[in-house]
Design an enzyme around this catalytic site. Structure first.
Site, short mmCIF file in Angstrom:
data_model
loop_
_atom_site.label_atom_id
_atom_site.label_comp_id
_atom_site.label_asym_id
_atom_site.label_seq_id
_atom_site.Cartn_x
_atom_site.Cartn_y
_atom_site.Cartn_z
N GLU A 395 47.80 38.38 35.35
CA GLU A 395 46.57 38.38 34.57
C GLU A 395 46.47 39.53 33.59
OE1 GLU A 395 45.81 35.49 37.77
OE2 GLU A 395 46.67 37.51 37.75
N HIS A 464 36.98 32.24 45.54
CA HIS A 464 37.07 31.20 44.51
C HIS A 464 35.69 30.65 44.16
CE1 HIS A 464 41.21 31.21 45.99
NE2 HIS A 464 41.57 30.52 44.93
#
Length: 664
Positions: A395, A464
């Site tokens: 990322e 999540h």
């Protein structure tokens, strides 16, 4: 400096200029003319001088926070540079950067970086832009030995290796990671072993010899221009001063300091050049006199310079609204059609890729597979691997590369697969992208779009399911939007890509398969503005993202009983549409309910509530009421989720109570 003119005299002049400049900076600091810490490159002068002797005018440089010498070697005006370090208005960044964040894009110096290792992914992005644009440009990023232990460094190197980018990672290994010996925290003698493990061409260089540096960089640059990059160069060097200007080096053994002084590159260059007859004592004296006189005169000028004017201190956070890109705003509206939220985003991405050749998309699985949720499906087949491609699971590299590429004129659209994952690389948004325009006073910007999805769906776990919009909306310099309908998914995606500033779009995955009417084409919206979905005088429901559906359901149920609600979708949390908020507060006589899926404490609803209270207190019938998630982590079981998530019934109940309020 062209390679064929790089003589011992030129090398000594460049190194002596940096040495005297740094010594003068120390003096100014002792005089109290510089606030904060100063990180000097005393002992490392041969590296930037040798490097720039090997580069071409179109090449780019990024450096560590020990980067004054790099800026000088790139050709920055020494007066403007010293003025910046002294935080004066005539500084190259107008006093906005100071010593550890200065930049000079007009001379190819894209800047220092105070975050250790953070410049590596950005440099990869600058190199990606060179590859994308076919400029034959090479990028050099200098890092310290301590930065080799940073995850962002490894991610940036992996990303560059995967794409064969024309970037030279130049590690200035002075043996000290701030105040800790490198040997105490790193196994092995040479840091190039890290690069070799990534199958990157990696070489050790004598960082005290400007000609060895020049030769190594020239070879590495040639390899990069042939498409064989990246290259890692470990320049062994010395540190003649402390980590920063007030470091008394109590931790440093005497023998280490003595060894560093024995390896002083200026002294070694003089000894070698005089011995070979390539530089005489008279030539050295003449260079020293000229350099000392020049730097002393510059310092005297800086001492007389005024501090920066405060007139524009709030400017250059964002581009002026009128500069938003509406170059394709005259496209006619297309016939309205039913699209899912997901397909609306896909259409917007395709439209922008067709219209703007500078747009490229990258992220984990976004290319061939079309994304984990299928948002980018079909684009790789149409546009190919240059315009949309898969990246390593990295990322920091994904985001950092977007920053660097955007600085070089691209319009990157990058995806972070789950919003929860952005925290491993948040630095690249908060400390990097958000600062580019402000520090450079709009001489440089980073118009990138970051897509991510968030929120709760059945079975999602606590890693999540978070709603993180408040964290991102807190940061000046970026824009944050949350589309809640298929039409806004289309329009806001195009608005983000066309915007001249870094923009984050937070999608909600529960909406991906929701359908709605979408009118494509037309004018590209500004990345701003709320939308009113229904009007009523009894209560205002202010919301955004996935909670819009629940708010509209509640409003319909309330209407059955004669309670008419206004429902305002803020859409963009930064910039926030204060005028729209004022209108609905007034229209409902100050009965206001703010609804979001995120946790209540610290949620963006608190900001909305505070603004309403501060600006419309006289209109309020009672306190602004907030609905959101209680103080807990999100469980995975659907039954547990249903028990804690706010819904239409909660909104309806709170709205009924607010609607019953009468003036005090």
């Amino acid at each position: 400096m062209p390679t064929d003119t790089f003589s011992p005299a030129a090398a000594y002049r460049g190194m002596a200029l940096i040495r005297r400049f740094e010594e003068q900076i120390l003096d100014l600091g002792r005089e109290g003319l510089i606030a904060g810490s100063i990180h000097l490159c005393l002992g490392q002068e041969a590296i930037p001088v040798g490097t720039l002797a090997a580069l071409q005018p179109q090449d780019r440089v990024l450096s560590t926070y020990r980067g004054h010498g790099w800026a000088l070697a790139c050709g920055s005006n020494p007066t403007a540079l010293m003025a910046e370090i002294a935080q004066r208005g005539a500084g190259v960044n107008g006093g906005r950067a100071g010593s550890p964040l200065l930049s000079d894009p007009d001379h190819g110096f894209l800047g220092e970086n105070s975050i250790v290792g953070a410049g590596v992914p950005i440099a990869a992005g600058v190199a990606l832009a060179s590859q994308f644009q076919g400029t034959d440009r090479v990028v050099v990023t200098s890092i310290g030995d301590g930065a080799m232990n940073q995850g962002s460094t490894t991610e940036g190197m992996i990303f560059a290796a995967a794409r064969k980018l024309p970037v030279i990672f130049l590690c200035e290994n002075n043996g000290w990671a701030e105040m800790t010996p490198t040997a105490a925290v790193t196994r092995g003698e040479d840091l190039i072993d890290r690069g070799k493990g990534l199958h990157i061409d990696s070489r050790v260089v004598d960082g005290g010899d400007p000609f060895a540096v020049q030769e190594a960089v020239a070879s590495a640059a040639a390899a990069c221009r042939r498409g064989e990059g990246p290259v890692l160069l470990e320049c062994k060097t010395v540190r003649l001063s402390g980590h920063y200007n007030k470091d008394v080096q109590h931790y440093r053994p005497k023998e280490d300091s003595e060894a560093a002084r024995a390896g002083d590159p200026l002294a070694l260059l003089v000894h070698s050049a005089v011995k070979k007859g390539s530089l005489s004592e008279d030539e050295i004296d003449a260079i020293d006199e000229d350099v000392y006189t020049t730097i002393d005169q510059i310092a005297d000028k800086v001492r007389q310079m005024p501090e920066p004017t405060t007139d524009d201190v709030t400017e250059h956070v964002y581009a002026p609204a009128e500069t938003s890109d509406d170059a394709i705003s005259d496209a006619p509206d297309e016939p309205t059609k039913e699209l899912t939220y997901l397909r609306a985003i896909n259409l917007a991405l395709r439209t922008e890729m067709v219209s703007r050749p500078e747009v490229a998309i990258w992220g984990e699985d976004v290319g061939f597979a079309g994304g984990i949720f299928g948002v980018t499906r079909g684009l790789h087949k149409e546009f190919g691997d240059t315009r949309i491609f898969d990246t390593p699971i990295a990322e920091a590299a994904i985001l950092g590369a977007a920053v660097g590429a955007a600085m070089e004129g691209m319009r990157p659209v990058v995806e972070i697969m789950w919003a929860d994952f952005v925290f491993v690389a948040l630095d690249q948004i908060i400390n990097q992208a958000a600062n580019v325009r402000y520090v450079n006073r709009s001489r440089l910007s980073a118009p990138l779009t970051i897509r991510m999805q968030q929120g709760v769906t059945p079975g999602s776990c606590a890693q999540h399911s978070q709603s993180i919009e408040a964290i991102l909306a807190h940061i000046p310099g970026i824009k944050v939007g949350l589309p809640a309908t298929a039409q806004d998914a289309y329009s806001m995606t195009r608005a983000a890509i066309g915007d001249p500033d870094p923009t984050v779009l937070i999608e909600h995955r529960s909406l991906y398969q929701e359908s709605g009417s979408v009118t494509a084409g037309g004018r590209v919206e500004a990345a701003a503005g709320a939308r009113t979905h229904r009007t009523g005088a009894d209560v205002a429901i202010i919301t955004w993202g996935a909670m819009l559906g629940a708010a509209l359901t509640a409003a319909e149920n309330l209407a059955v009983d004669g309670i008419e609600a206004t429902v305002l979708d803020l859409r963009w949390l930064r910039p926030l549409d204060d005028d729209a908020i004022a209108r609905v507060v007034s229209a409902t006589s100050g009965r206001v309910l703010v609804v979001h899926e995120a946790n209540v404490s610290g949620g963006f609803g608190a900001e909305v509530s505070a603004r309403i209270t501060e600006r419309h207190f006289g209109t309020l019938r009672g306190p602004v009421h907030r609905i959101g998630l209680d103080e807990l982590r999100m469980p995975s079981a659907p039954a547990l989720q249903a028990a804690v998530l706010p819904g239409a019934a909660d909104i309806e109940d709170a709205a009924r109570k607010l609607a019953s309020l009468t003036p005090a």
